[in-house]
Write a protein that holds these residues in place. Structure first.
Motif, PDB file in Angstrom:
ATOM      1  N   VAL A  57      54.414  37.192  13.970  1.00 48.45           N
ATOM      2  CA  VAL A  57      52.600  37.434  14.958  1.00 48.45           C
ATOM      3  C   VAL A  57      52.561  38.297  14.992  1.00 48.45           C
ATOM      4  CG1 VAL A  57      53.359  34.832  16.151  1.00 48.45           C
ATOM      5  CG2 VAL A  57      53.882  37.079  16.641  1.00 48.45           C
ATOM      6  N   ARG A  58      53.150  39.471  14.581  1.00 47.83           N
ATOM      7  CA  ARG A  58      52.958  41.460  14.878  1.00 47.83           C
ATOM      8  C   ARG A  58      53.125  41.955  13.908  1.00 47.83           C
ATOM      9  NH1 ARG A  58      53.610  42.323  21.368  1.00 47.83           N
ATOM     10  NH2 ARG A  58      54.998  43.763  20.297  1.00 47.83           N
ATOM     11  N   PRO A  59      52.266  42.767  13.480  1.00 45.44           N
ATOM     12  CA  PRO A  59      52.138  43.853  12.710  1.00 45.44           C
ATOM     13  C   PRO A  59      53.706  44.602  12.510  1.00 45.44           C
ATOM     14  CG  PRO A  59      50.068  44.130  13.175  1.00 45.44           C
ATOM     15  CD  PRO A  59      50.651  42.786  14.005  1.00 45.44           C
ATOM     16  N   ASP A  60      53.721  44.647  13.631  1.00 38.00           N
ATOM     17  CA  ASP A  60      55.330  45.886  14.045  1.00 38.00           C
ATOM     18  C   ASP A  60      57.078  44.229  13.988  1.00 38.00           C
ATOM     19  OD1 ASP A  60      55.381  43.839  16.239  1.00 38.00           O
ATOM     20  OD2 ASP A  60      55.106  45.593  17.557  1.00 38.00           O
ATOM     21  N   GLY A  61      56.821  42.978  13.435  1.00 38.12           N
ATOM     22  CA  GLY A  61      57.929  42.368  13.239  1.00 38.12           C
ATOM     23  C   GLY A  61      58.002  41.286  14.251  1.00 38.12           C
ATOM     24  N   TRP A  62      57.419  41.580  15.449  1.00 39.24           N
ATOM     25  CA  TRP A  62      57.069  40.253  16.439  1.00 39.24           C
ATOM     26  C   TRP A  62      58.123  39.299  16.209  1.00 39.24           C
ATOM     27  CZ3 TRP A  62      59.332  41.961  21.157  1.00 39.24           C
ATOM     28  CH2 TRP A  62      59.158  41.230  22.732  1.00 39.24           C
ATOM     29  N   LEU A  63      58.453  38.533  16.607  1.00 43.87           N
ATOM     30  CA  LEU A  63      58.600  37.003  16.315  1.00 43.87           C
ATOM     31  C   LEU A  63      57.986  36.135  17.785  1.00 43.87           C
ATOM     32  CD1 LEU A  63      62.502  37.540  14.956  1.00 43.87           C
ATOM     33  CD2 LEU A  63      59.586  37.273  13.399  1.00 43.87           C
ATOM     34  N   ALA A  64      57.759  35.095  17.134  1.00 42.40           N
ATOM     35  CA  ALA A  64      57.363  33.940  18.326  1.00 42.40           C
ATOM     36  C   ALA A  64      58.642  33.124  18.403  1.00 42.40           C
ATOM     37  CB  ALA A  64      56.396  33.239  17.511  1.00 42.40           C
ATOM     38  N   LEU A  65      59.355  33.995  19.071  1.00 45.99           N
ATOM     39  CA  LEU A  65      60.926  33.174  18.910  1.00 45.99           C
ATOM     40  C   LEU A  65      61.069  32.406  20.316  1.00 45.99           C
ATOM     41  CD1 LEU A  65      63.463  36.730  19.019  1.00 45.99           C
ATOM     42  CD2 LEU A  65      63.337  35.107  17.422  1.00 45.99           C
ATOM     43  N   PRO A  66      61.671  30.760  20.183  1.00 46.78           N
ATOM     44  CA  PRO A  66      61.931  30.331  21.209  1.00 46.78           C
ATOM     45  C   PRO A  66      62.913  31.160  22.949  1.00 46.78           C
ATOM     46  CG  PRO A  66      63.278  29.548  19.549  1.00 46.78           C
ATOM     47  CD  PRO A  66      62.813  30.503  19.219  1.00 46.78           C
ATOM     48  N   ALA A  67      63.077  30.650  23.943  1.00 46.13           N
ATOM     49  CA  ALA A  67      63.418  31.416  25.098  1.00 46.13           C
ATOM     50  C   ALA A  67      64.888  30.852  25.143  1.00 46.13           C
ATOM     51  CB  ALA A  67      62.948  30.614  26.311  1.00 46.13           C
ATOM     52  N   ASP A  68      65.534  30.370  24.353  1.00 46.64           N
ATOM     53  CA  ASP A  68      66.572  30.089  24.240  1.00 46.64           C
ATOM     54  C   ASP A  68      67.181  29.908  22.630  1.00 46.64           C
ATOM     55  OD1 ASP A  68      69.931  30.275  24.511  1.00 46.64           O
ATOM     56  OD2 ASP A  68      69.685  28.085  25.634  1.00 46.64           O
ATOM     57  N   ILE A  69      67.926  30.957  22.357  1.00 46.18           N
ATOM     58  CA  ILE A  69      68.308  30.926  20.896  1.00 46.18           C
ATOM     59  C   ILE A  69      70.010  30.777  20.512  1.00 46.18           C
ATOM     60  CG2 ILE A  69      66.434  32.237  19.552  1.00 46.18           C
ATOM     61  CD1 ILE A  69      67.786  34.550  19.358  1.00 46.18           C
ATOM     62  N   GLY A  70      71.158  30.487  22.069  1.00 45.00           N
ATOM     63  CA  GLY A  70      71.444  30.720  21.799  1.00 45.00           C
ATOM     64  C   GLY A  70      72.294  29.313  21.043  1.00 45.00           C
ATOM     65  N   HIS A  71      71.403  28.661  20.802  1.00 49.56           N
ATOM     66  CA  HIS A  71      72.289  27.147  20.296  1.00 49.56           C
ATOM     67  C   HIS A  71      71.541  27.271  18.301  1.00 49.56           C
ATOM     68  CE1 HIS A  71      71.851  24.859  24.110  1.00 49.56           C
ATOM     69  NE2 HIS A  71      71.129  25.125  24.365  1.00 49.56           N
ATOM     70  N   LEU A  72      71.397  28.703  18.343  1.00 48.81           N
ATOM     71  CA  LEU A  72      70.916  28.020  16.979  1.00 48.81           C
ATOM     72  C   LEU A  72      72.262  29.753  16.084  1.00 48.81           C
ATOM     73  CD1 LEU A  72      67.115  29.635  17.082  1.00 48.81           C
ATOM     74  CD2 LEU A  72      68.558  27.446  17.171  1.00 48.81           C
TER      75      LEU A  72
END
Length: 248
Positions: A93-108
């Motif tokens: 979502v940003r030119p610097d590669g910032w990701l729209a990550l879920p709050a908890d990615i521990g399940h992934l």
């Protein structure tokens, strides 16, 4: 020109030959963009003769169902001999590669990185907005190509810090805004390939989106980037149904 075209097609043929078409690296379910349950998708994959499946539903900061999603995949794993993996598709979502990550990615177990909108400093632009800016001369095709590739590189590098990463429908945004991927120079493609190799990112060849193009597939293959087949299926019947991949 003929020799160059033959070289590109030979590269594409090699890429297809190297793919394990018994694996589908990106499918959706009713948790997000898909229409069917995890169990229905697994049954369809079994009928298609697949041996492994990666669930990559679209997720973002507001997503609250990852725990239930992972549980559903784990329950399905107990009832099948297929290897199932829990992933999520996340947006740059940003030119610097910032990701729209879920709050908890521990399940992934993996992150599938997508650039579906053009990342800009003031926020990502949709395809319609980009087309309007191109028409008004506010952006050029070369500028858009560079922005897309640069954000993609930074996105996969960032994602790989959190989980094994894969790149969803590479450069497809260019097609959505009417730009031929010839605007992506060999230098940009080389930089993308280098980022994928160094971050361990595998590149999806998307059946649903017909992306990347044979030209890009050949160049990535020649650069020793790992390629994987991805149906990007939203319906169970589309899982493991390879037409574009076989033609590529």
């Amino acid at each position: 020109m003929g020799a160059e075209r033959e070289s590109v097609m030979d590269g594409a043929t090699l890429a297809a030959a190297a793919l394990d078409l018994g694996a589908d690296a990106h499918v959706h379910t009713g948790f997000a963009a898909g229409r069917d349950s995890v169990g229905v998708v697994v049954s369809a994959a079994d009928r298609a003769g697949l041996t492994s499946l990666t669930f990559a539903d679209q997720a973002g900061p507001e997503t609250a169902w990852l725990s239930a999603y992972a549980d559903a995949v784990r329950r399905a794993q107990r009832r099948t001999e297929l290897t199932l993996r829990v992933a999520a598709e996340v947006e740059v979502v940003r030119p610097d590669g910032w990701l729209a990550l879920p709050a908890d990615i521990g399940h992934l177990e993996a992150l599938s990185v997508a650039v579906s909108r053009l990342p800009m400093a003031d926020g990502p632009l949709g395809a319609r907005e980009v087309r309007a800016m191109l028409a008004a001369g506010l952006l050029s095709a070369d500028q858009v190509a560079e922005l897309v590739v640069t954000a993609t590189i930074k996105g996969v590098e960032r994602a790989s810090r959190y989980a094994p990463s894969q790149l969803a429908r590479p450069l497809n945004l260019l097609a959505q805004v009417g730009i031929d991927d010839a605007a992506v120079t060999p230098e940009l493609l080389s930089a993308l390939a280098s980022a994928c190799r160094s971050s361990g990112t595998v590149v999806e060849i998307s059946e649903a989106w017909r992306s990347p193009s044979p030209r890009v597939v050949a160049m990535l293959r020649a650069a020793d980037v790992t390629l994987v087949p991805a149906s990007d299926a939203r319906y169970a019947a589309e899982v493991g149904n390879w037409q574009y991949l076989r033609r590529v």
